[in-house]
Design a protein around this motif. Structure first.
Motif, PDB file in Angstrom:
ATOM      1  N   LEU A 246      39.966  50.333 115.674  1.00 47.50           N
ATOM      2  CA  LEU A 246      39.809  50.695 114.274  1.00 47.50           C
ATOM      3  C   LEU A 246      41.022  50.235 113.474  1.00 47.50           C
ATOM      4  N   TYR A 247      40.750  49.483 112.399  1.00 47.72           N
ATOM      5  CA  TYR A 247      41.811  49.025 111.497  1.00 47.72           C
ATOM      6  C   TYR A 247      41.549  49.618 110.114  1.00 47.72           C
ATOM      7  N   GLN A 248      42.586  49.742 109.314  1.00 51.99           N
ATOM      8  CA  GLN A 248      42.391  50.303 107.985  1.00 51.99           C
ATOM      9  C   GLN A 248      43.384  49.713 106.993  1.00 51.99           C
ATOM     10  N   ILE A 249      42.917  49.632 105.750  1.00 53.00           N
ATOM     11  CA  ILE A 249      43.717  49.082 104.656  1.00 53.00           C
ATOM     12  C   ILE A 249      43.575  50.028 103.473  1.00 53.00           C
ATOM     13  N   PRO A 250      44.677  50.630 103.015  1.00 46.64           N
ATOM     14  CA  PRO A 250      44.580  51.468 101.804  1.00 46.64           C
ATOM     15  C   PRO A 250      44.052  50.641 100.634  1.00 46.64           C
ATOM     16  N   LEU A 251      43.228  51.262  99.824  1.00 54.68           N
ATOM     17  CA  LEU A 251      42.598  50.539  98.727  1.00 54.68           C
ATOM     18  C   LEU A 251      43.639  50.027  97.736  1.00 54.68           C
ATOM     19  N   THR A 252      44.738  50.777  97.544  1.00 51.29           N
ATOM     20  CA  THR A 252      45.787  50.307  96.635  1.00 51.29           C
ATOM     21  C   THR A 252      46.444  49.040  97.156  1.00 51.29           C
ATOM     22  N   GLN A 253      46.625  48.965  98.484  1.00 51.14           N
ATOM     23  CA  GLN A 253      47.205  47.762  99.079  1.00 51.14           C
ATOM     24  C   GLN A 253      46.220  46.587  99.019  1.00 51.14           C
ATOM     25  N   LEU A 254      44.935  46.899  99.160  1.00 57.14           N
ATOM     26  CA  LEU A 254      43.910  45.841  99.146  1.00 57.14           C
ATOM     27  C   LEU A 254      43.915  45.101  97.817  1.00 57.14           C
ATOM     28  N   TYR A 255      44.068  45.850  96.710  1.00 53.27           N
ATOM     29  CA  TYR A 255      44.055  45.221  95.393  1.00 53.27           C
ATOM     30  C   TYR A 255      45.418  44.635  95.017  1.00 53.27           C
ATOM     31  N   ALA A 256      46.478  45.141  95.639  1.00 57.65           N
ATOM     32  CA  ALA A 256      47.815  44.659  95.281  1.00 57.65           C
ATOM     33  C   ALA A 256      48.167  43.356  95.984  1.00 57.65           C
ATOM     34  N   ARG A 257      47.620  43.125  97.157  1.00 61.56           N
ATOM     35  CA  ARG A 257      47.964  41.934  97.944  1.00 61.56           C
ATOM     36  C   ARG A 257      46.712  41.065  98.106  1.00 61.56           C
ATOM     37  N   ASP A 258      46.768  39.847  97.531  1.00 61.64           N
ATOM     38  CA  ASP A 258      45.602  38.957  97.557  1.00 61.64           C
ATOM     39  C   ASP A 258      45.187  38.601  98.985  1.00 61.64           C
ATOM     40  N   GLY A 259      46.162  38.439  99.860  1.00 64.89           N
ATOM     41  CA  GLY A 259      45.830  38.021 101.220  1.00 64.89           C
ATOM     42  C   GLY A 259      44.978  39.021 101.962  1.00 64.89           C
ATOM     43  N   LEU A 260      45.095  40.303 101.633  1.00 67.81           N
ATOM     44  CA  LEU A 260      44.309  41.310 102.329  1.00 67.81           C
ATOM     45  C   LEU A 260      42.828  41.200 101.997  1.00 67.81           C
ATOM     46  N   ARG A 261      42.515  40.776 100.802  1.00 68.03           N
ATOM     47  CA  ARG A 261      41.102  40.648 100.424  1.00 68.03           C
ATOM     48  C   ARG A 261      40.432  39.475 101.124  1.00 68.03           C
ATOM     49  N   ARG A 262      41.256  38.542 101.661  1.00 72.52           N
ATOM     50  CA  ARG A 262      40.689  37.356 102.317  1.00 72.52           C
ATOM     51  C   ARG A 262      40.734  37.484 103.833  1.00 72.52           C
ATOM     52  N   ILE A 263      40.651  38.706 104.327  1.00 72.64           N
ATOM     53  CA  ILE A 263      40.526  38.899 105.778  1.00 72.64           C
ATOM     54  C   ILE A 263      39.143  38.432 106.213  1.00 72.64           C
ATOM     55  N   GLN A 264      39.104  37.542 107.185  1.00 74.57           N
ATOM     56  CA  GLN A 264      37.820  36.997 107.638  1.00 74.57           C
ATOM     57  C   GLN A 264      37.150  37.978 108.585  1.00 74.57           C
ATOM     58  N   LEU A 265      35.865  38.227 108.322  1.00 72.15           N
ATOM     59  CA  LEU A 265      35.076  39.115 109.165  1.00 72.15           C
ATOM     60  C   LEU A 265      34.257  38.309 110.157  1.00 72.15           C
ATOM     61  N   ILE A 266      33.960  38.909 111.297  1.00 79.78           N
ATOM     62  CA  ILE A 266      33.179  38.229 112.337  1.00 79.78           C
ATOM     63  C   ILE A 266      31.976  39.086 112.694  1.00 79.78           C
ATOM     64  N   ASP A 267      31.070  38.480 113.464  1.00 74.72           N
ATOM     65  CA  ASP A 267      29.831  39.155 113.840  1.00 74.72           C
ATOM     66  C   ASP A 267      30.133  40.463 114.572  1.00 74.72           C
ATOM     67  N   GLY A 268      29.451  41.524 114.161  1.00 81.07           N
ATOM     68  CA  GLY A 268      29.620  42.822 114.788  1.00 81.07           C
ATOM     69  C   GLY A 268      30.617  43.726 114.100  1.00 81.07           C
ATOM     70  N   ASP A 269      31.375  43.208 113.121  1.00 83.43           N
ATOM     71  CA  ASP A 269      32.320  44.056 112.387  1.00 83.43           C
ATOM     72  C   ASP A 269      31.569  45.114 111.578  1.00 83.43           C
ATOM     73  N   SER A 270      32.188  46.273 111.461  1.00 86.52           N
ATOM     74  CA  SER A 270      31.662  47.322 110.588  1.00 86.52           C
ATOM     75  C   SER A 270      32.746  47.681 109.580  1.00 86.52           C
ATOM     76  N   VAL A 271      32.389  47.650 108.313  1.00 86.01           N
ATOM     77  CA  VAL A 271      33.326  47.964 107.228  1.00 86.01           C
ATOM     78  C   VAL A 271      32.898  49.290 106.609  1.00 86.01           C
ATOM     79  N   PHE A 272      33.874  50.216 106.486  1.00 88.33           N
ATOM     80  CA  PHE A 272      33.564  51.541 105.958  1.00 88.33           C
ATOM     81  C   PHE A 272      34.615  51.909 104.910  1.00 88.33           C
ATOM     82  N   VAL A 273      34.162  52.233 103.709  1.00 89.83           N
ATOM     83  CA  VAL A 273      35.060  52.664 102.633  1.00 89.83           C
ATOM     84  C   VAL A 273      35.100  54.188 102.645  1.00 89.83           C
ATOM     85  N   ASP A 274      36.289  54.722 102.966  1.00 86.69           N
ATOM     86  CA  ASP A 274      36.419  56.170 103.157  1.00 86.69           C
ATOM     87  C   ASP A 274      37.368  56.733 102.095  1.00 86.69           C
ATOM     88  N   THR A 275      37.129  57.955 101.693  1.00 82.40           N
ATOM     89  CA  THR A 275      38.012  58.642 100.741  1.00 82.40           C
ATOM     90  C   THR A 275      38.797  59.741 101.418  1.00 82.40           C
TER      91      THR A 275
END
Length: 457
Positions: A246-275
């Motif tokens: 399990l990996y996680q990225i705070p939403l504030t960091q996701l919008y602050a750093r452009d490189g984080l938004r360009r993380i490449q996803l692969i088959d079988g990945d599950s993305v979950f937005v949690d509060t």
């Protein structure tokens, strides 16, 4: 004694010249019998005329062309249940844990992908020369089934799962060539269904995003789900579940750093937005995804087993039908079209016209040993063909081939045979005299011996 021998020999040759001692068939004599035989020399023009006669070759039964797997579909356990989502309380601290960089390589075809096969339709010569034929391609979609193959009519099942698009084109090209089908085609993936990334949690529309020929990045996956819907971004996180980690990225960091938004996803990945800082909800979501994947795999295995059983039964039935038909052929109980060979050929026989195509004179003639050079007259090879018009019953055309000029043998490769044609090869003049002598020689020897015996007495 010698005088008697010479007299008898002269008498025999004279009788042979009158046709008394030895008679052999000839086209001229047949023509004189009823006056309905017409002799036509084979030329490129007359061969075209002869080939215009209407003829539909007999075909093999459809069972010889069907494949055991074509038209079969997989029957699974039905649709998977809809995923459930829940919300948990928020926490005030989030840690960044990034997944490692990946390079999955070129896209590999998988189960559920839809391939679009485009083959050229038959066009006029003008279309082919002008390049307009490309605009009239026949396009057909084929879904990769659970056994990793696509089913193509008259070709069968082609295994392409796990191949790149280029490798699939090479495999399909080989199968088309093996089945003697024009291997001109283009192949493209119309629908990408085999490689997916699931997106859930605090998004507008939880969804499953397909991975196509181009890489799928984290920001694109979130956009495919309608975007993030959290009210307080300070306590939101984007979690990625991959291969049990399990990996996680705070939403504030996701919008602050452009490189984080360009993380490449692969088959079988599950993305979950949690509060929530708690991982219970994310863990439950990922466990649910695992159970759904196991359910789908189990249903897939059952469907493949059922399909293999059906294909095996169908293949056995088809083989029985083919064997029965071949046995009927051996027993001569199937209506066939024949051509008959007579005269100076290696053996007097009938030649079976092939199924599904026309046969040329050269196939029947030279497949039977050809014209014996010592006895056959290479200038008088005839194909006798009766008229198909009932009003001209008995009328016959004799197409004459003169192979003393070797160039005319090409005409034999282009002259198409028809049912009940008779291939007749005349004998050489010297052959006739030789056979006369062979017939009368025993009588001459006996007569000479008797004369000598009387003289000695």
């Amino acid at each position: 004694m010698m005088r008697a021998l010479v007299i008898l020999l002269s008498l025999a040759l004279g009788l042979a010249g009158c046709g008394v001692v030895y008679k052999s068939p000839s086209v001229d004599r047949m023509a004189g019998a009823d006056g309905k035989l017409r002799v036509v020399d084979m030329t490129p023009e007359t061969v075209l005329v002869a080939n215009r006669s209407v003829y539909q070759p007999k075909s093999l039964p459809p069972v010889f062309f069907n494949t055991a797997g074509y038209g079969s579909g997989l029957r699974g356990a039905g649709p998977t249940p809809e995923p459930a989502f829940d919300r948990r309380p928020q926490e005030d601290f989030l840690e960044t844990r990034l997944p490692p960089e990946v390079n999955p390589g070129p896209y590999r075809i998988g189960t559920g992908d839809v391939l679009l096969l485009a083959t050229p339709q038959t066009g006029s010569t003008v279309e082919q020369l002008s390049g307009l034929l490309a605009a009239t391609n026949a396009r057909q979609g084929y879904t990769v089934q659970d056994d990793g193959a696509i089913a193509i009519p008259n070709v069968g099942r082609v295994q392409i799962a796990g191949l790149t698009l280029e490798e699939a084109e090479a495999a399909l090209f080989q199968r088309l060539v093996e089945n003697q089908i024009d291997p001109t085609f283009s192949l493209e993936i119309a629908e990408f269904n085999s490689k997916k990334v699931s997106i859930g949690g605090a998004v507008s529309q939880p969804t499953v995003a397909p991975i196509s020929l181009t890489a799928l990045y984290l920001d694109e996956a979130l956009a495919a789900a309608g975007g993030i819907t959290v009210e307080d971004q300070d306590y939101a996180t984007v979690r990625i579940y991959r291969d049990g980690t399990l990996y996680q990225i705070p939403l504030t960091q996701l919008y602050a750093r452009d490189g984080l938004r360009r993380i490449q996803l692969i088959d079988g990945d599950s993305v979950f937005v949690d509060t929530s800082y708690e991982l219970d909800l994310a863990q439950a979501y990922f466990e649910e995804q695992i159970r759904l994947a196991q359910f789908e795999q189990s249903a897939r295995n059952i469907a493949i087993s059922t399909l293999n059983t059906e294909i095996g039964i169908r293949r056995d039935n088809q083989q029985d039908e083919r064997n029965n038909y071949l046995e009927r052929l051996d027993l001569d109980s199937v209506v066939r079209d024949y051509v008959y060979l007579t005269g100076e050929v290696e053996s007097q026989r009938r030649y079976e016209l092939p199924f599904g195509r026309t046969a040329a004179l050269a196939e029947a003639l030279y497949g039977n040993g050809g014209v014996p050079l010592r006895t056959g007259d290479a200038s008088q090879i005839y194909v006798l063909r009766g008229s198909s018009d009932p009003r001209e019953f008995g009328a016959t055309t004799a197409w004459r081939l003169n192979t003393t000029n070797a160039g005319n043998i090409l005409l034999a490769t282009r002259f198409e045979l028809r049912p009940n044609d008779v291939i007749f090869v005349a004998e050489q003049p010297v052959t006739k005299w030789n056979r006369v002598i062979q017939q009368i020689t025993p009588s001459l020897v006996t007569t000479a011996a008797n004369t000598a015996a009387r003289a000695s007495n």
